[in-house]
Design an enzyme around this catalytic site. Structure first.
Site, mmCIF file in Angstrom:
data_model
loop_
_atom_site.group_PDB
_atom_site.id
_atom_site.type_symbol
_atom_site.label_atom_id
_atom_site.label_comp_id
_atom_site.label_asym_id
_atom_site.label_seq_id
_atom_site.Cartn_x
_atom_site.Cartn_y
_atom_site.Cartn_z
ATOM 1 N N ARG A 99 0.805 -1.223 0.000
ATOM 2 C CA ARG A 99 0.000 0.000 0.000
ATOM 3 C C ARG A 99 0.835 1.270 0.000
ATOM 4 O O ARG A 99 0.378 2.329 0.404
ATOM 5 C CB ARG A 99 -0.968 -0.003 1.186
ATOM 6 C CG ARG A 99 -1.954 -1.157 1.086
ATOM 7 C CD ARG A 99 -2.950 -1.167 2.228
ATOM 8 N NE ARG A 99 -3.624 -2.460 2.314
ATOM 9 C CZ ARG A 99 -4.646 -2.825 1.561
ATOM 10 N NH1 ARG A 99 -5.138 -1.988 0.657
ATOM 11 N NH2 ARG A 99 -5.189 -4.020 1.701
ATOM 12 N N HIS A 137 2.363 -11.145 -5.498
ATOM 13 C CA HIS A 137 1.212 -10.325 -5.887
ATOM 14 C C HIS A 137 1.655 -8.873 -5.981
ATOM 15 O O HIS A 137 2.387 -8.386 -5.133
ATOM 16 C CB HIS A 137 0.082 -10.467 -4.860
ATOM 17 C CG HIS A 137 -1.250 -9.988 -5.353
ATOM 18 N ND1 HIS A 137 -1.515 -8.656 -5.585
ATOM 19 C CD2 HIS A 137 -2.368 -10.654 -5.680
ATOM 20 C CE1 HIS A 137 -2.761 -8.543 -6.025
ATOM 21 N NE2 HIS A 137 -3.300 -9.740 -6.101
ATOM 22 N N TYR A 185 -0.902 -2.897 -4.424
ATOM 23 C CA TYR A 185 -2.313 -2.533 -4.624
ATOM 24 C C TYR A 185 -2.526 -1.160 -5.251
ATOM 25 O O TYR A 185 -3.613 -0.860 -5.737
ATOM 26 C CB TYR A 185 -3.057 -2.570 -3.285
ATOM 27 C CG TYR A 185 -3.400 -3.960 -2.822
ATOM 28 C CD1 TYR A 185 -3.831 -4.933 -3.729
ATOM 29 C CD2 TYR A 185 -3.299 -4.311 -1.472
ATOM 30 C CE1 TYR A 185 -4.132 -6.210 -3.298
ATOM 31 C CE2 TYR A 185 -3.611 -5.594 -1.045
ATOM 32 C CZ TYR A 185 -4.027 -6.542 -1.958
ATOM 33 O OH TYR A 185 -4.334 -7.796 -1.547
ATOM 34 N N HIS A 221 -3.870 -7.603 -10.847
ATOM 35 C CA HIS A 221 -5.230 -7.256 -11.270
ATOM 36 C C HIS A 221 -5.097 -6.416 -12.533
ATOM 37 O O HIS A 221 -4.031 -5.862 -12.807
ATOM 38 C CB HIS A 221 -5.932 -6.437 -10.198
ATOM 39 C CG HIS A 221 -6.055 -7.157 -8.890
ATOM 40 N ND1 HIS A 221 -6.623 -6.587 -7.791
ATOM 41 C CD2 HIS A 221 -5.679 -8.399 -8.507
ATOM 42 C CE1 HIS A 221 -6.599 -7.448 -6.788
ATOM 43 N NE2 HIS A 221 -6.024 -8.554 -7.187
ATOM 44 N N GLU A 279 -5.231 -11.714 -13.117
ATOM 45 C CA GLU A 279 -6.243 -12.252 -12.206
ATOM 46 C C GLU A 279 -7.613 -11.671 -12.541
ATOM 47 O O GLU A 279 -7.755 -10.452 -12.689
ATOM 48 C CB GLU A 279 -5.855 -11.904 -10.756
ATOM 49 C CG GLU A 279 -6.893 -12.348 -9.735
ATOM 50 C CD GLU A 279 -6.468 -12.065 -8.290
ATOM 51 O OE1 GLU A 279 -5.344 -11.586 -8.070
ATOM 52 O OE2 GLU A 279 -7.289 -12.333 -7.398
ATOM 53 N N ASP A 323 -9.393 -16.423 -9.480
ATOM 54 C CA ASP A 323 -9.807 -16.213 -8.091
ATOM 55 C C ASP A 323 -11.281 -16.614 -7.976
ATOM 56 O O ASP A 323 -12.151 -16.035 -8.628
ATOM 57 C CB ASP A 323 -9.596 -14.742 -7.715
ATOM 58 C CG ASP A 323 -9.894 -14.445 -6.244
ATOM 59 O OD1 ASP A 323 -10.981 -14.841 -5.769
ATOM 60 O OD2 ASP A 323 -9.059 -13.814 -5.582
ATOM 61 N N HIS A 350 -13.624 -13.802 -6.571
ATOM 62 C CA HIS A 350 -13.870 -12.757 -7.570
ATOM 63 C C HIS A 350 -14.832 -13.257 -8.649
ATOM 64 O O HIS A 350 -15.749 -12.548 -9.061
ATOM 65 C CB HIS A 350 -12.554 -12.323 -8.229
ATOM 66 C CG HIS A 350 -11.596 -11.681 -7.276
ATOM 67 N ND1 HIS A 350 -10.350 -11.257 -7.656
ATOM 68 C CD2 HIS A 350 -11.711 -11.397 -5.955
ATOM 69 C CE1 HIS A 350 -9.724 -10.733 -6.604
ATOM 70 N NE2 HIS A 350 -10.525 -10.812 -5.562
ATOM 71 N N HIS A 354 -6.638 -18.572 -6.896
ATOM 72 C CA HIS A 354 -6.846 -18.024 -5.564
ATOM 73 C C HIS A 354 -8.107 -18.682 -5.039
ATOM 74 O O HIS A 354 -9.195 -18.469 -5.584
ATOM 75 C CB HIS A 354 -6.997 -16.504 -5.603
ATOM 76 C CG HIS A 354 -5.695 -15.797 -5.806
ATOM 77 N ND1 HIS A 354 -5.625 -14.465 -6.139
ATOM 78 C CD2 HIS A 354 -4.417 -16.248 -5.692
ATOM 79 C CE1 HIS A 354 -4.332 -14.133 -6.225
ATOM 80 N NE2 HIS A 354 -3.601 -15.187 -5.974
ATOM 81 N N ASP A 380 -16.088 -7.643 -3.514
ATOM 82 C CA ASP A 380 -14.930 -8.502 -3.278
ATOM 83 C C ASP A 380 -14.682 -8.645 -1.784
ATOM 84 O O ASP A 380 -13.938 -7.870 -1.196
ATOM 85 C CB ASP A 380 -13.721 -7.867 -3.986
ATOM 86 C CG ASP A 380 -12.458 -8.698 -3.832
ATOM 87 O OD1 ASP A 380 -12.563 -9.851 -3.383
ATOM 88 O OD2 ASP A 380 -11.376 -8.180 -4.159
ATOM 89 N N HIS A 424 -13.473 -11.678 0.592
ATOM 90 C CA HIS A 424 -13.041 -13.074 0.726
ATOM 91 C C HIS A 424 -13.570 -13.657 2.029
ATOM 92 O O HIS A 424 -13.695 -12.948 3.020
ATOM 93 C CB HIS A 424 -11.520 -13.163 0.740
ATOM 94 C CG HIS A 424 -10.882 -12.622 -0.508
ATOM 95 N ND1 HIS A 424 -9.544 -12.746 -0.763
ATOM 96 C CD2 HIS A 424 -11.399 -11.967 -1.576
ATOM 97 C CE1 HIS A 424 -9.260 -12.199 -1.925
ATOM 98 N NE2 HIS A 424 -10.373 -11.695 -2.442
ATOM 99 N N GLU A 454 -6.390 -16.771 0.088
ATOM 100 C CA GLU A 454 -6.270 -15.378 0.553
ATOM 101 C C GLU A 454 -7.435 -15.116 1.493
ATOM 102 O O GLU A 454 -8.165 -14.145 1.368
ATOM 103 C CB GLU A 454 -6.348 -14.415 -0.638
ATOM 104 C CG GLU A 454 -5.273 -14.611 -1.693
ATOM 105 C CD GLU A 454 -5.537 -13.763 -2.940
ATOM 106 O OE1 GLU A 454 -6.669 -13.817 -3.487
ATOM 107 O OE2 GLU A 454 -4.625 -13.042 -3.352
HETATM 108 ZN ZN ZN Z 1 -10.091 -10.228 -3.811
HETATM 109 MN MN MN Z 2 -5.465 -10.265 -6.231
HETATM 110 MN MN MN Z 3 -7.081 -12.956 -5.459
#
Ligand code: ZN
Ligand code: MN
Ligand code: MN
Length: 279
Positions: free
Chosen positions: A36, A66, A69, A106, A142, A176, A179, A213, A226, A228, A258
């Site tokens: 981040r 990954h 973000y 992403h 993804e 994923d 997702h 994922h 989204d 999880h 995740e």
């Molecule tokens: Zn997600």
């Molecule tokens: Mn992701």
């Molecule tokens: Mn994911």
């Protein structure tokens, strides 16, 4: 079947492998830096050597990284778009320095833009990134939940991006399950899982499916939210995960959870659940 978690890199990459091993992982996912923020600490050679040694000793393979973000490869803002490409390249280089196999990203978001505009935008970004740095690690696109302006929430869109790339030797996808479910792919039944496998096969092709994922979803099918959730405890449920885990198209694909980590019991419980659902 290779199973693992996204694990924290706090304290160093070698510590992350140790965490993964203690959780019973045979694959793992990490960030290459603070996900981040834009600042990047130089990699520590001794830590990386130990990371490589431990993952070999514990047979943790493959390793997924990954992306950060903040990266948005579809951004409408020229400054953020350029920065995202640069930062994507940094993540790619760090993935390779770590000796990791895959970089998961992403596709990005651009509120108010048509999917086709975004598909071109992301493809241009990836083409530029791969021109700046020819990848040795494989880039995995993804699928997204289709939240606020996200692109890549259908496998057709993901495939449209891939079809615009100048070189796809080092490009694959990461599916994923949360997702996909939030985007409307119903995997609560064997028939639903069959349909998703067929969809992936007829769009990007199952050969490009290099990772999954494995996440349950807190919100309803098609909610585009989204969130999880723990395996079997969300809206996909145990029947859905039983079908996913035992489907021939997905069986040999490495799977990363995740799932939320609210207590130290969460990861062991999710791992146990997955093993229970595998036949
Ligand atoms: Zn997600
Ligand atoms: Mn992701
Ligand atoms: Mn994911």
């Amino acid at each position: 079947m290779r199973l693992g978690f996204h694990v924290s890199i706090s304290g160093g990459f070698s510590l992350a492998v140790q965490r993964a091993h203690e959780l019973g992982c045979s694959t793992m996912q990490i960030f290459s830096r603070n996900p981040r923020g834009w600042t990047v600490k130089p990699l520590d050679r001794a830590d990386i050597d130990e990371f490589k040694r431990l993952r070999e000793q514990y047979d943790i393979d493959p390793v997924f990284v990954h992306t950060n973000y903040l990266i948005n490869l579809a951004s409408t803002k020229p400054e953020l778009y350029e920065r995202s490409i640069e930062q994507f390249v940094i993540d790619l280089e760090r993935t390779e320095h770590l000796g990791a196999e895959y970089l998961v990203t992403h596709l990005g978001s651009a509120s108010g833009q048509e999917p086709l505009w975004m598909i071109d935008r992301v493809a241009d970004a990836l083409n530029m990134a791969m021109k700046l740095h020819a990848p040795r690690a494989t880039i995995l696109l993804e699928n997204t939940a289709g939240e606020k302006g996200d692109v890549g929430y259908t496998f057709e869109q993901v495939n449209d991006v891939i079809s615009r790339l100048n070189n796809t030797d080092k490009v694959g996808i990461c599916y994923d399950t949360c997702h996909g479910f939030a985007a409307g792919y119903d995997i609560r039944t064997k028939a639903g899982v069959d349909a998703v496998a067929e969809k992936i096969g007829s769009t990007v092709g199952l050969g490009r499916l290099k990772g999954m994922h494995l996440n349950d979803c807190l919100r309803e099918l098609g909610s585009h939210v989204d969130r999880h959730w723990h395996i079997g405890e969300g809206k996909i449920g145990e029947a859905g995960f039983t079908a996913i885990l035992n489907h021939p198209a997905f069986k040999d694909v490495p799977k990363i959870m995740e799932t939320p980590k609210e207590t130290d019991e969460d990861d062991p419980r999710n791992m146990k659940k997955v093993r229970l659902l595998m036949k």
